[in-house]
Design an enzyme around this catalytic site. Sequence first.
Site, PDB file in Angstrom:
ATOM      1  N   ARG A  57       0.868  -1.174   0.000  1.00  0.00           N
ATOM      2  CA  ARG A  57       0.000   0.000   0.000  1.00  0.00           C
ATOM      3  C   ARG A  57       0.910   1.231   0.000  1.00  0.00           C
ATOM      4  NH1 ARG A  57      -2.120  -3.420   4.141  1.00  0.00           N
ATOM      5  NH2 ARG A  57      -4.211  -4.226   3.650  1.00  0.00           N
ATOM      6  N   ARG A  70      -0.356  -2.376  -6.706  1.00  0.00           N
ATOM      7  CA  ARG A  70      -0.670  -3.453  -5.761  1.00  0.00           C
ATOM      8  C   ARG A  70      -1.613  -4.475  -6.403  1.00  0.00           C
ATOM      9  NH1 ARG A  70      -0.973  -4.697  -0.121  1.00  0.00           N
ATOM     10  NH2 ARG A  70      -3.071  -5.095   0.660  1.00  0.00           N
TER      11      ARG A  70
END
Length: 303
Positions: free
Chosen positions: A153, A252
């Site tokens: 993240r 991601r």
Amino acid sequence: MTWEQAVTDFSLFLKIERGLAENTITGYTLDIEKLIHFLNAKSLSVSPVNIDTEVVAQFIYETAKTVNPRTQSRIISGLRSFFNYLIFENYRSTNPLDLIETPKIGRKLPDTLSVQDIDRLINAINVNKFYNGVQIGERDRTMLETLYSCGLRVSELIALKLSDLFFKEGFIKVTGKGNKERFVPISPVTQTYITNYIKTVRPSIKIQKDYKDTLFLNNRGKQLTRAMIFTIIKALAVKINLNKTISPHTFRHSFATHLLENGANLRAIQLMLGHESITTTEIYVHLDNTQLQKAIQTYHPRK
């Protein structure tokens, strides 16, 4: 009890008792503040203790006119948690959200990039770019390599510390949501980028006292912001004429998808992403029929 006091107490509860990140807590409080703004606009003098379902339902109805179902669902969920907290603290006996239904929303499949697009974005970085004597191009390349190769993240990326690097063991320690720590494998290639950044770029930065252990720094020697990472990625997308709306989270999503496509099992991906629920991981990697067919053909005993 006033709304201000209730929001303050709830925020402390989320931080201390549940260990939620500041951004998550801010999201909760903003939704409560929307309800407060609605009450003020309608001149409704009700407290968090005596507000009823009818008033909350009116707020939800008005809000639904200006937000999409997913946002509406998030607001309802946040308010439900807030009033459950008040019940837990014995300020209320009922939750005014109990009879309010959450709108049905489909699974939102995340945008992903191909391996080629990832390469194009990273290769578009001018590694010889300097700003105030700091080689920010080399830093940016290292950050995006780390973001993608470890599936981080953006908040995890900017919070990485030198003391989180365990290259000898082949891992980095990542602090995720709720301050939960996990160890994520890091490839030799990414290790090389980080090592080179530490040796050639960080020495040219006048590092501020509180950021001596922070891995990625801005040219003023402080931790980078989330907004700065967004800006870097969006500028690169424009530079290569990538006709997609992307963000750090796209890296991601792509990390998880590419692992799945290359044979990684869902449980391993879940652990690397730091998901509590395997259901969340399934959304990230958006299993499609082709992948399911491939799994059957490869692993079923009667294929």
